[in-house]
Design a protein around this motif. Sequence first.
Motif, PDB file in Angstrom:
ATOM      1  N   THR A 250       0.815  -1.219   0.000  1.00 25.51           N
ATOM      2  CA  THR A 250       0.000   0.000   0.000  1.00 25.51           C
ATOM      3  C   THR A 250       0.849   1.269   0.000  1.00 25.51           C
ATOM      4  O   THR A 250       0.407   2.311   0.478  1.00 25.51           O
ATOM      5  CB  THR A 250      -0.937   0.007   1.216  1.00 25.51           C
TER       6      THR A 250
ATOM      7  N   THR B 297      -0.187   3.430   4.169  1.00 29.18           N
ATOM      8  CA  THR B 297      -1.278   3.315   5.131  1.00 29.18           C
ATOM      9  C   THR B 297      -0.790   3.305   6.573  1.00 29.18           C
ATOM     10  O   THR B 297      -1.585   3.525   7.493  1.00 29.18           O
ATOM     11  CB  THR B 297      -2.089   2.034   4.871  1.00 29.18           C
TER      12      THR B 297
ATOM     13  N   ARG C 192      -8.179  -0.227  -1.224  1.00 32.44           N
ATOM     14  CA  ARG C 192      -7.311  -0.095  -2.392  1.00 32.44           C
ATOM     15  C   ARG C 192      -7.652   1.156  -3.202  1.00 32.44           C
ATOM     16  O   ARG C 192      -7.325   1.239  -4.384  1.00 32.44           O
ATOM     17  CB  ARG C 192      -7.453  -1.335  -3.276  1.00 32.44           C
TER      18      ARG C 192
END
Length: 324
Positions: free
Chosen positions: A114, A144, A227
Amino acid sequence: MLFRSQPILTAVRSGPVASTIVEEAGSLPADLIVVGTHGRTGFEHLMIGSVAERVLRRAVCPVLTVPRRAPDAVPWAAPLLAVAADLARLDVLVSLADQAVRHHWVAPEVTGDTTLELVEARHPVLERLLPPGGYVPNDLRMDTDAQRLLIVTGPNMSGKSALLRQTALITLMAHLGCFVPARSARIPLTDKIFTRVGASDNLSSGESTFLVEMNETASILNNLSDRSLIILDEIGRGTATYDGISLAWSIAEYLHNHSGHPLTLFATHYHELTRLADSMPRLRNWSVAVKEWKDEIVFVRRVVPGAADRSYGIQVAQIGRAHV
C-alpha cells in the motif's frame, strides 16, 4: 486519441467512439478508416450507415464500410474487422511507447502493498504545454502505516491541484500498462480512483454547486475501499466559512479513521485543518513553497513537508488585476 502518434488503421463500430471518429475524420492522420456496420436491428443499420456517410464526407483518407452479414454473403468481413481491431491495439501500444521515449517516461513498479512513492513526478499534459524544463517535478510518498492522509496547503496558483491530478493520472497510467512521467514510480494496486475537484452545478435538477460537491463527496465516502486513491480539492468552499471548515474537518477525520485505510490527498485553504496532525498519527501536512519579495510572491512550485500559514489570496488577486 490522446496518445496517437501516426495511426495505420482505425476500426469504428458504433457508440461514442463512432461519434468521435465522425468529428475527427477530417483531421485523423490515418491511412485507412474501417467502419463495421454490425447492428442487429434495421434502425442500428441505418444509424451506423449514417455514421459511415458522414465519415466519408469528412475524411481525408480512404474509408471502407464493412457490412457484418452472414459469412457466406461477405466472407471477408469478419477477418478484416479482426485485423482492424488488432492494428488498432497495436496503434495504441506503439503510440504509448513513442510518448514514453519522447518524454523520458519510466516503467512504474506496480506492487501488492500500500505504498505510493513518486520521485520527480510530472504532469503528463501540463509539462507539454510549458517550455522545456518549465514544469517543476515533485516527490510524493504515501502509505497506510505512517501517512495515509496528506493535507496540502499553499497559495492559490502555486500548484496544489497539479500535484493532486498528476498523482491520479500517474496511478491510472501505471494500471494501463503505460510508462509514467517520473524519475521512478512505485504504485500500489488500486481498484478505484476517486476525485472531487473543480466546481459545477446541475441547476436543471435543482442542484447548486455546493449540493453537487456534497453529492460527489458522499459517493466517495460510501464507495471507497482499502485499495482506493482519493483526490479531494477544496472541500467545503461552497458554503459559509465555519460550515465549510466543519465539513472538511469531519471528512478528514472520517477518512483518517476509516477501517479501509484509503490513501488520500486533501488540498485546502482551511489552514485550521493542519491542526489535525496533532491528534491523528497517520496524517501529515505538506505545502507548496512560495517566496516573498517586497510586496510580491514568487511561486517556487516545490512541495515540501509542513503546513503553509497563508494562502496569499490578495497577492494572487492583484496578479489577476483585481482592484484590491
